[in-house]
Design a protein around this motif. Structure first.
Motif, short mmCIF file in Angstrom:
data_model
loop_
_atom_site.label_atom_id
_atom_site.label_comp_id
_atom_site.label_asym_id
_atom_site.label_seq_id
_atom_site.Cartn_x
_atom_site.Cartn_y
_atom_site.Cartn_z
N LEU A 63 31.46 36.60 51.11
CA LEU A 63 31.60 37.27 49.81
C LEU A 63 33.06 37.34 49.38
O LEU A 63 33.40 37.07 48.22
N ASP A 85 35.54 35.41 50.24
CA ASP A 85 36.00 34.08 49.83
C ASP A 85 35.46 33.71 48.46
O ASP A 85 36.19 33.16 47.63
N ALA A 86 34.19 33.99 48.21
CA ALA A 86 33.55 33.60 46.96
C ALA A 86 34.14 34.31 45.75
O ALA A 86 34.25 33.73 44.67
N ILE A 87 34.51 35.58 45.93
CA ILE A 87 35.02 36.34 44.78
C ILE A 87 36.52 36.57 44.85
O ILE A 87 37.07 37.34 44.07
N ARG A 88 37.15 35.88 45.80
CA ARG A 88 38.61 35.92 45.95
C ARG A 88 39.16 37.34 46.10
O ARG A 88 40.11 37.74 45.40
N MET A 89 38.53 38.07 47.01
CA MET A 89 38.98 39.41 47.35
C MET A 89 39.23 39.44 48.85
O MET A 89 38.70 38.61 49.59
N VAL A 94 36.26 44.04 50.10
CA VAL A 94 34.81 43.84 50.05
C VAL A 94 34.12 44.90 50.90
O VAL A 94 33.16 45.53 50.47
N THR A 130 34.33 48.28 49.17
CA THR A 130 33.47 48.30 48.00
C THR A 130 32.01 48.48 48.41
O THR A 130 31.28 49.30 47.82
#
Length: 70
Positions: free
Chosen positions: A16, A18-22, A27, A30
């Motif tokens: 997650l 990596d996918a949303i660049r956080m 993550v 959150t």
């Protein structure tokens, strides 16, 4: 495909992030906030939306805060 309020999401928190660049830390925090609010459950590759209204409210608050910081 969704089943009622849940669906298979076979990804890790690292995926997650990596996918949303956080960051992984962000993550994780959150997801902790969303769980604590009773909005979602994310466990064993399954995402369940426990309280859609709460999830929407949190998302709108976060979007509002992000907008003010830009």
């Amino acid at each position: 495909m969704a089943h009622d309020t849940s669906y298979d999401l076979p990804v890790t928190q690292e995926d997650l992030a990596d996918a949303i660049r956080m960051s992984m830390v962000h993550v994780n925090r959150t997801l902790m906030v969303l769980r604590a609010a009773g909005a979602v459950e994310f466990q064993s590759g399954k995402l369940t939306v426990s309280d859609r209204d709460e999830l929407v409210e949190i998302a709108e608050l976060d979007a509002g805060c992000s907008h003010h910081h830009q």
